[in-house]
Write a protein that holds these residues in place. Structure first.
Motif, mmCIF file in Angstrom:
data_model
loop_
_atom_site.group_PDB
_atom_site.id
_atom_site.type_symbol
_atom_site.label_atom_id
_atom_site.label_comp_id
_atom_site.label_asym_id
_atom_site.label_seq_id
_atom_site.Cartn_x
_atom_site.Cartn_y
_atom_site.Cartn_z
ATOM 1 N N UNK A 193 -31.835 88.041 164.139
ATOM 2 C CA UNK A 193 -31.187 89.292 162.935
ATOM 3 C C UNK A 193 -30.122 88.569 162.235
ATOM 4 N N UNK A 194 -29.451 88.848 163.461
ATOM 5 C CA UNK A 194 -28.058 87.941 162.819
ATOM 6 C C UNK A 194 -28.109 86.080 162.304
ATOM 7 N N UNK A 195 -28.840 85.807 162.882
ATOM 8 C CA UNK A 195 -28.975 84.561 162.091
ATOM 9 C C UNK A 195 -29.422 84.850 160.775
ATOM 10 N N UNK A 196 -30.684 85.362 160.041
ATOM 11 C CA UNK A 196 -30.975 85.886 159.160
ATOM 12 C C UNK A 196 -30.392 86.486 158.571
ATOM 13 N N UNK A 197 -28.982 87.081 158.224
ATOM 14 C CA UNK A 197 -28.238 87.377 157.837
ATOM 15 C C UNK A 197 -27.497 86.285 157.112
ATOM 16 N N UNK A 198 -26.936 85.023 158.305
ATOM 17 C CA UNK A 198 -25.454 84.610 157.360
ATOM 18 C C UNK A 198 -26.930 83.447 157.357
ATOM 19 N N UNK A 199 -27.864 83.066 157.211
ATOM 20 C CA UNK A 199 -28.875 81.691 156.255
ATOM 21 C C UNK A 199 -28.833 82.655 154.774
ATOM 22 N N UNK A 200 -29.173 84.275 154.220
ATOM 23 C CA UNK A 200 -29.566 84.435 153.650
ATOM 24 C C UNK A 200 -28.069 84.432 152.971
ATOM 25 N N UNK A 201 -26.563 85.066 153.684
ATOM 26 C CA UNK A 201 -25.586 84.757 153.231
ATOM 27 C C UNK A 201 -25.452 83.070 152.216
ATOM 28 N N UNK A 202 -25.396 82.184 152.881
ATOM 29 C CA UNK A 202 -25.450 81.349 152.223
ATOM 30 C C UNK A 202 -26.450 80.735 151.200
ATOM 31 N N UNK A 203 -27.419 81.254 151.643
ATOM 32 C CA UNK A 203 -28.563 81.153 150.219
ATOM 33 C C UNK A 203 -27.942 81.163 149.173
ATOM 34 N N UNK A 204 -27.247 82.501 148.996
ATOM 35 C CA UNK A 204 -26.573 83.256 147.621
ATOM 36 C C UNK A 204 -25.676 82.810 147.509
ATOM 37 N N UNK B 252 -34.422 78.469 142.039
ATOM 38 C CA UNK B 252 -35.584 77.980 143.472
ATOM 39 C C UNK B 252 -34.790 79.111 144.619
ATOM 40 N N UNK B 253 -33.215 78.511 144.428
ATOM 41 C CA UNK B 253 -32.568 79.688 145.672
ATOM 42 C C UNK B 253 -32.700 80.567 145.508
ATOM 43 N N UNK C 26 -29.395 91.033 149.684
ATOM 44 C CA UNK C 26 -29.904 89.580 149.048
ATOM 45 C C UNK C 26 -31.089 89.628 148.416
ATOM 46 N N UNK C 27 -32.295 90.300 148.428
ATOM 47 C CA UNK C 27 -33.095 90.539 147.694
ATOM 48 C C UNK C 27 -33.060 90.737 146.031
ATOM 49 N N UNK C 28 -31.868 91.668 145.786
ATOM 50 C CA UNK C 28 -30.770 91.918 144.493
ATOM 51 C C UNK C 28 -30.474 91.205 144.141
ATOM 52 N N UNK C 29 -29.707 90.275 144.972
ATOM 53 C CA UNK C 29 -28.962 89.467 144.549
ATOM 54 C C UNK C 29 -29.585 88.461 143.949
ATOM 55 N N UNK C 30 -30.771 87.876 144.524
ATOM 56 C CA UNK C 30 -32.180 87.266 143.868
ATOM 57 C C UNK C 30 -32.058 87.323 143.123
ATOM 58 N N UNK C 31 -33.083 88.476 142.646
ATOM 59 C CA UNK C 31 -33.290 88.461 141.338
ATOM 60 C C UNK C 31 -32.096 88.850 140.506
ATOM 61 N N UNK C 32 -31.122 89.245 140.575
ATOM 62 C CA UNK C 32 -29.245 89.253 139.617
ATOM 63 C C UNK C 32 -29.678 87.799 139.148
ATOM 64 N N UNK C 33 -29.754 86.654 140.548
ATOM 65 C CA UNK C 33 -29.243 85.307 140.248
ATOM 66 C C UNK C 33 -30.787 84.850 138.705
#
Length: 124
Positions: A16-27, A44-45, A60-67
């Motif tokens: 889960x920690x990896x997932x968090x940081x991958x999503x943060x990097x994508x953000x 795309x991101x 992150x889902x909310x951030x993606x929708x806002x983006x």
């Protein structure tokens, strides 16, 4: 970009920690592309972020929708921007206040009035 390699070196399936940081990097990567007016890459991101599942990743889902809403708005696609923002509102309501405040800051200034209206509509 280096941020794209985060997922290669830290697979989300490993922890889960990896997932968090991958999503943060994508953000951050989405914000970088958007800031450079590279809307295709940014979208795309943001699409990847918006497709994240799990309650732990609602931020992150909310951030993606806002983006995505921001990209649509920048392209003059008002109805699509409103639609994406409307999808983000229920997710934002589930977040802790401090996290919600950070994510809401990502909403483009010209979408803030739309966000406030959507918020009023959902509250009643």
């Amino acid at each position: 970009f280096r941020s794209r390699s985060v997922a290669e070196y830290f697979p989300t399936s490993d922890s889960p920690a990896n997932a968090y940081y991958v999503h943060r990097a994508n953000q951050q990567l989405g914000e970088l592309f958007f800031g450079r007016d590279d809307w295709r890459e940014a979208y795309e991101v943001y699409e990847q972020l918006a497709s994240v599942s799990g309650e732990d990743y609602a931020e992150f889902k909310a951030s993606g929708l806002i983006g995505q809403a921001n990209v649509h708005s920048a392209r003059g696609e008002t109805s699509q921007a409103t639609s994406k923002l409307a999808q983000a509102v229920p997710l934002l309501e589930k977040l802790k206040p401090n996290i919600r405040a950070q994510v809401v800051q990502q909403i483009a200034p010209k979408l803030r009035v739309t966000y406030q209206q959507l918020l009023r509509d959902t509250q009643g």
